[in-house]
Write a protein that holds these residues in place. Structure first.
Motif, PDB file in Angstrom:
ATOM      1  N   LEU A  24       1.842  38.021  35.450  1.00  0.00           N
ATOM      2  CA  LEU A  24       0.578  38.762  35.457  1.00  0.00           C
ATOM      3  C   LEU A  24       0.801  40.195  35.925  1.00  0.00           C
ATOM      4  CD1 LEU A  24      -2.491  38.994  35.239  1.00  0.00           C
ATOM      5  CD2 LEU A  24      -2.647  38.039  37.558  1.00  0.00           C
ATOM      6  N   ASP A  27       2.304  42.089  33.112  1.00  0.00           N
ATOM      7  CA  ASP A  27       1.309  42.347  32.072  1.00  0.00           C
ATOM      8  C   ASP A  27       0.377  43.478  32.472  1.00  0.00           C
ATOM      9  OD1 ASP A  27       2.363  40.431  30.477  1.00  0.00           O
ATOM     10  OD2 ASP A  27       0.743  38.982  30.703  1.00  0.00           O
ATOM     11  N   ARG A  58      -8.629  37.880  27.949  1.00  0.00           N
ATOM     12  CA  ARG A  58      -8.039  36.843  27.102  1.00  0.00           C
ATOM     13  C   ARG A  58      -6.826  36.215  27.789  1.00  0.00           C
ATOM     14  NH1 ARG A  58      -9.741  36.124  22.128  1.00  0.00           N
ATOM     15  NH2 ARG A  58      -7.761  35.132  21.560  1.00  0.00           N
ATOM     16  N   ARG A  59      -6.104  36.994  28.570  1.00  0.00           N
ATOM     17  CA  ARG A  59      -4.977  36.421  29.299  1.00  0.00           C
ATOM     18  C   ARG A  59      -5.462  35.383  30.293  1.00  0.00           C
ATOM     19  NH1 ARG A  59      -1.531  35.707  33.209  1.00  0.00           N
ATOM     20  NH2 ARG A  59       0.678  36.149  32.866  1.00  0.00           N
ATOM     21  N   GLN A  60      -6.558  35.686  30.992  1.00  0.00           N
ATOM     22  CA  GLN A  60      -7.075  34.747  31.977  1.00  0.00           C
ATOM     23  C   GLN A  60      -7.623  33.489  31.306  1.00  0.00           C
ATOM     24  OE1 GLN A  60     -10.277  33.598  32.940  1.00  0.00           O
ATOM     25  NE2 GLN A  60      -9.432  32.597  34.761  1.00  0.00           N
ATOM     26  N   ALA A  63      -4.293  32.402  28.474  1.00  0.00           N
ATOM     27  CA  ALA A  63      -2.893  32.620  28.862  1.00  0.00           C
ATOM     28  C   ALA A  63      -2.123  33.386  27.794  1.00  0.00           C
ATOM     29  CB  ALA A  63      -2.200  31.294  29.169  1.00  0.00           C
ATOM     30  N   GLU A  64      -2.801  34.321  27.093  1.00  0.00           N
ATOM     31  CA  GLU A  64      -2.125  35.161  26.108  1.00  0.00           C
ATOM     32  C   GLU A  64      -1.382  36.297  26.802  1.00  0.00           C
ATOM     33  OE1 GLU A  64      -5.174  34.764  22.285  1.00  0.00           O
ATOM     34  OE2 GLU A  64      -4.823  36.694  23.263  1.00  0.00           O
ATOM     35  N   PRO A  65      -0.111  36.490  26.517  1.00  0.00           N
ATOM     36  CA  PRO A  65       0.616  37.608  27.129  1.00  0.00           C
ATOM     37  C   PRO A  65       0.014  38.945  26.702  1.00  0.00           C
ATOM     38  CG  PRO A  65       2.120  36.031  26.101  1.00  0.00           C
ATOM     39  CD  PRO A  65       0.748  35.666  25.645  1.00  0.00           C
ATOM     40  N   CYS A  66       0.028  39.896  27.591  1.00  0.00           N
ATOM     41  CA  CYS A  66      -0.457  41.248  27.278  1.00  0.00           C
ATOM     42  C   CYS A  66       0.740  42.098  26.874  1.00  0.00           C
ATOM     43  CB  CYS A  66      -1.155  41.862  28.494  1.00  0.00           C
ATOM     44  SG  CYS A  66      -2.637  40.983  29.022  1.00  0.00           S
TER      45      CYS A  66
END
Length: 201
Positions: A24, A27, A58-60, A63-66
């Motif tokens: 995180l 990211d 969207r990551r939260q 769990a999509e990587p930024c």
């Protein structure tokens, strides 16, 4: 167990070098760098910050990587006519605010109460604009995002204070170490996203 569940729980799989919290952090740094670059024309700042908040949201959730690629694709998919209009309005407001601040500092009669009013109005406008960037509505309608953000600014004073603290921290970091100016948009976007999500945004 799924990767999304592991990321949400904060657990590290066997043999994994870096845990989800470090990912995180990485990211957020990536988002900060690409957001700062996208903000360089100034008129693109609202769209860039809103895109950063979208990626972190969207990551939260998923769990999509930024990544820089995801950021660019999300930025290109935005409604640019509305985004540029929002950016132009922001620049016009900033110039007007700077002119009024110069007048307030010129020692004219009534300068002190006018300066206090200007500070209060500028603070409220900054918080509302930042909270609007973190709203999902910003992807389709800036007026809708601003209406919701204005209501949240008044109805959620604790969140508004957190937004101000995040903005002040970003400004101090950039002032003390100017190179950090290219990274602070990431933590700022993360803070804005967290503030909105704590009240169901």
């Amino acid at each position: 167990m799924s990767t999304a569940t592991d990321a949400a729980s904060g657990r590290r799989e066997p043999g994994e070098l870096f845990g989800p919290r470090f990912e995180l952090f990485a990211d957020v740094l990536v988002v900060g760098l690409v957001t700062a670059v996208a903000c360089l024309p100034l008129v693109t700042a609202p769209a860039a910050l809103a895109t950063a908040c979208t990626l972190l949201r969207r990551r939260q959730r998923y769990a999509e990587p930024c990544t820089a690629g995801r950021f660019v694709r999300a930025l290109r998919a935005r409604r640019w006519r509305a985004d540029l209009a929002a950016g132009g309005l922001l620049l016009a407001f900033g110039l007007l605010f700077a002119a009024d601040a110069a007048l307030a500092g010129a020692g004219l009669p009534g300068a002190v109460p006018f300066a206090l009013f200007l500070a209060a109005a500028g603070t409220a406008a900054a918080v509302t604009a930042l909270r609007a960037c973190a709203r999902e509505e910003a992807a389709g309608s800036w007026p809708a995002a601003l209406r919701t953000a204005a209501a949240r600014t008044v109805g959620d004073p604790a969140g508004s204070v957190l937004v101000l603290l995040a903005l002040a921290t970003a400004a101090v970091c950039a002032w003390v170490l100017p190179p950090l100016l290219f990274l602070v948009p990431g933590p700022l976007a993360a803070a804005l996203t967290a503030v909105e999500r704590r009240v169901g945004g």
